[in-house]
Design a protein around this motif. Structure first.
Motif, PDB file in Angstrom:
ATOM      1  N   TYR A 103       4.359  11.565 -12.586  1.00  0.00           N
ATOM      2  CA  TYR A 103       4.825  11.702 -11.470  1.00  0.00           C
ATOM      3  C   TYR A 103       5.486  10.721 -10.428  1.00  0.00           C
ATOM      4  O   TYR A 103       5.738  10.464  -9.756  1.00  0.00           O
ATOM      5  CB  TYR A 103       5.317  12.740 -10.360  1.00  0.00           C
ATOM      6  CG  TYR A 103       5.569  13.906 -10.057  1.00  0.00           C
ATOM      7  CD1 TYR A 103       7.537  13.624 -10.541  1.00  0.00           C
ATOM      8  CD2 TYR A 103       5.474  13.657  -9.010  1.00  0.00           C
ATOM      9  CE1 TYR A 103       8.330  14.098  -9.547  1.00  0.00           C
ATOM     10  CE2 TYR A 103       6.640  14.181  -7.611  1.00  0.00           C
ATOM     11  CZ  TYR A 103       7.544  14.359  -8.616  1.00  0.00           C
ATOM     12  OH  TYR A 103       8.757  14.851  -6.883  1.00  0.00           O
ATOM     13  N   ILE A 104       3.516  10.331  -9.274  1.00  0.00           N
ATOM     14  CA  ILE A 104       3.769  10.205  -8.408  1.00  0.00           C
ATOM     15  C   ILE A 104       3.866   8.070  -8.491  1.00  0.00           C
ATOM     16  O   ILE A 104       4.879   7.981  -7.405  1.00  0.00           O
ATOM     17  CB  ILE A 104       2.386  10.046  -7.806  1.00  0.00           C
ATOM     18  CG1 ILE A 104       2.124  11.350  -7.067  1.00  0.00           C
ATOM     19  CG2 ILE A 104       2.088   9.479  -6.312  1.00  0.00           C
ATOM     20  CD1 ILE A 104       0.266  12.089  -7.111  1.00  0.00           C
ATOM     21  N   MET A 105       3.338   8.114  -9.119  1.00  0.00           N
ATOM     22  CA  MET A 105       4.090   5.958  -9.832  1.00  0.00           C
ATOM     23  C   MET A 105       5.415   6.394 -10.302  1.00  0.00           C
ATOM     24  O   MET A 105       5.842   5.566  -9.367  1.00  0.00           O
ATOM     25  CB  MET A 105       3.037   6.018 -11.318  1.00  0.00           C
ATOM     26  CG  MET A 105       1.968   5.754 -10.174  1.00  0.00           C
ATOM     27  SD  MET A 105       0.897   5.254  -8.699  1.00  0.00           S
ATOM     28  CE  MET A 105       2.060   3.792  -9.079  1.00  0.00           C
ATOM     29  N   ASP A 144      -0.726  -1.167  -6.893  1.00  0.00           N
ATOM     30  CA  ASP A 144      -1.500  -1.361  -8.847  1.00  0.00           C
ATOM     31  C   ASP A 144      -2.676  -0.870  -9.150  1.00  0.00           C
ATOM     32  O   ASP A 144      -3.582  -1.278 -10.068  1.00  0.00           O
ATOM     33  CB  ASP A 144      -1.477  -2.890  -8.522  1.00  0.00           C
ATOM     34  CG  ASP A 144      -2.166  -3.671  -7.695  1.00  0.00           C
ATOM     35  OD1 ASP A 144      -2.397  -3.237  -6.556  1.00  0.00           O
ATOM     36  OD2 ASP A 144      -2.878  -4.587  -7.740  1.00  0.00           O
ATOM     37  N   ARG A 145      -3.650  -0.292  -7.653  1.00  0.00           N
ATOM     38  CA  ARG A 145      -4.943  -0.056  -7.913  1.00  0.00           C
ATOM     39  C   ARG A 145      -4.510   1.902  -7.259  1.00  0.00           C
ATOM     40  O   ARG A 145      -5.872   2.381  -7.030  1.00  0.00           O
ATOM     41  CB  ARG A 145      -5.854  -0.667  -7.400  1.00  0.00           C
ATOM     42  CG  ARG A 145      -5.889  -1.196  -8.011  1.00  0.00           C
ATOM     43  CD  ARG A 145      -7.637  -2.661  -7.637  1.00  0.00           C
ATOM     44  NE  ARG A 145      -7.565  -3.538  -7.990  1.00  0.00           N
ATOM     45  CZ  ARG A 145      -7.972  -4.894  -7.182  1.00  0.00           C
ATOM     46  NH1 ARG A 145      -8.769  -4.288  -6.624  1.00  0.00           N
ATOM     47  NH2 ARG A 145      -8.476  -5.821  -8.098  1.00  0.00           N
ATOM     48  N   PRO A 146      -3.993   2.756  -7.581  1.00  0.00           N
ATOM     49  CA  PRO A 146      -4.050   4.090  -7.558  1.00  0.00           C
ATOM     50  C   PRO A 146      -4.923   4.855  -8.002  1.00  0.00           C
ATOM     51  O   PRO A 146      -5.241   6.315  -7.829  1.00  0.00           O
ATOM     52  CB  PRO A 146      -2.471   4.245  -7.824  1.00  0.00           C
ATOM     53  CG  PRO A 146      -2.561   3.435  -8.638  1.00  0.00           C
ATOM     54  CD  PRO A 146      -2.779   2.898  -8.929  1.00  0.00           C
ATOM     55  N   GLU A 147      -5.865   4.846  -9.075  1.00  0.00           N
ATOM     56  CA  GLU A 147      -6.512   5.805 -10.150  1.00  0.00           C
ATOM     57  C   GLU A 147      -7.901   6.273  -9.218  1.00  0.00           C
ATOM     58  O   GLU A 147      -7.829   7.989  -9.018  1.00  0.00           O
ATOM     59  CB  GLU A 147      -7.250   4.911 -11.403  1.00  0.00           C
ATOM     60  CG  GLU A 147      -5.564   4.225 -12.052  1.00  0.00           C
ATOM     61  CD  GLU A 147      -4.810   3.240 -11.921  1.00  0.00           C
ATOM     62  OE1 GLU A 147      -5.540   2.543 -10.930  1.00  0.00           O
ATOM     63  OE2 GLU A 147      -4.166   2.683 -12.525  1.00  0.00           O
ATOM     64  N   LEU A 163      -4.340  11.687   3.672  1.00  0.00           N
ATOM     65  CA  LEU A 163      -5.139  12.253   2.237  1.00  0.00           C
ATOM     66  C   LEU A 163      -5.796  10.962   1.542  1.00  0.00           C
ATOM     67  O   LEU A 163      -6.758  10.547   0.873  1.00  0.00           O
ATOM     68  CB  LEU A 163      -4.942  12.731   1.454  1.00  0.00           C
ATOM     69  CG  LEU A 163      -3.949  14.145   2.256  1.00  0.00           C
ATOM     70  CD1 LEU A 163      -3.283  14.952   1.337  1.00  0.00           C
ATOM     71  CD2 LEU A 163      -5.018  15.349   2.645  1.00  0.00           C
ATOM     72  N   ALA A 164      -4.724  10.046   1.150  1.00  0.00           N
ATOM     73  CA  ALA A 164      -4.579   8.852   0.563  1.00  0.00           C
ATOM     74  C   ALA A 164      -4.027   7.602   0.974  1.00  0.00           C
ATOM     75  O   ALA A 164      -3.331   7.654   1.668  1.00  0.00           O
ATOM     76  CB  ALA A 164      -4.362   8.736  -1.139  1.00  0.00           C
ATOM     77  N   TYR A 176       0.811  -1.282  -0.233  1.00  0.00           N
ATOM     78  CA  TYR A 176      -0.137  -0.332   0.063  1.00  0.00           C
ATOM     79  C   TYR A 176       1.143   1.769  -0.370  1.00  0.00           C
ATOM     80  O   TYR A 176       2.429   1.311   0.041  1.00  0.00           O
ATOM     81  CB  TYR A 176      -0.503   0.158   1.179  1.00  0.00           C
ATOM     82  CG  TYR A 176      -2.242  -1.237   1.221  1.00  0.00           C
ATOM     83  CD1 TYR A 176      -3.362  -0.662   0.427  1.00  0.00           C
ATOM     84  CD2 TYR A 176      -2.040  -1.943   1.623  1.00  0.00           C
ATOM     85  CE1 TYR A 176      -4.738  -0.758   0.780  1.00  0.00           C
ATOM     86  CE2 TYR A 176      -3.736  -2.967   1.112  1.00  0.00           C
ATOM     87  CZ  TYR A 176      -4.487  -2.050   0.712  1.00  0.00           C
ATOM     88  OH  TYR A 176      -5.523  -2.638   0.167  1.00  0.00           O
ATOM     89  N   VAL A 177       0.553   2.276   0.430  1.00  0.00           N
ATOM     90  CA  VAL A 177       0.732   4.266  -0.061  1.00  0.00           C
ATOM     91  C   VAL A 177      -0.050   4.847   0.432  1.00  0.00           C
ATOM     92  O   VAL A 177      -1.075   4.688   0.269  1.00  0.00           O
ATOM     93  CB  VAL A 177       1.056   4.371  -1.867  1.00  0.00           C
ATOM     94  CG1 VAL A 177       1.223   5.552  -1.624  1.00  0.00           C
ATOM     95  CG2 VAL A 177       2.302   3.593  -2.478  1.00  0.00           C
ATOM     96  N   GLN A 178       0.852   5.919   1.628  1.00  0.00           N
ATOM     97  CA  GLN A 178       0.308   6.628   2.301  1.00  0.00           C
ATOM     98  C   GLN A 178       0.730   8.010   1.530  1.00  0.00           C
ATOM     99  O   GLN A 178       1.403   7.870   1.320  1.00  0.00           O
ATOM    100  CB  GLN A 178      -0.005   6.401   3.622  1.00  0.00           C
ATOM    101  CG  GLN A 178      -0.325   5.171   4.056  1.00  0.00           C
ATOM    102  CD  GLN A 178       0.179   5.416   5.191  1.00  0.00           C
ATOM    103  OE1 GLN A 178       0.450   6.240   6.296  1.00  0.00           O
ATOM    104  NE2 GLN A 178      -0.105   3.554   6.225  1.00  0.00           N
TER     105      GLN A 178
END
Length: 67
Positions: A49-51, A32-35, A26-27, A15-17
């Motif tokens: 950029y973030i990916m 594999d599912r950031p959109e 915030l998120a 996961y990413v925070q």
């Protein structure tokens, strides 16, 4: 804004925070599912950029993003 990549274990995925300057969440999304999460907080235009940052970021490291 800060970004943290969290390593999943067993059946739990990575996961990413994304957190603001006060470290408020915030998120929180699967690598594999950031959109959907990026769209929800208005960062769809920064997707590439973030990916790219997430790809090179080691697990458990906190990185300050300048957006």
């Amino acid at each position: 804004m800060y970004i943290i990549k969290v390593k999943g274990v067993a059946k739990i995925p990575d996961y990413v925070q994304l957190r603001d300057d006060k470290f408020t969440l915030l998120a929180y999304f699967r690598v594999d599912r950031p959109e959907k999460s990026l769209d929800k907080i208005g960062l769809t235009d920064k997707y590439e950029y973030i990916m790219g940052v997430i790809k090179d970021l080691p697990f458990g490291k906190i990185l300050k993003l300048e957006l």
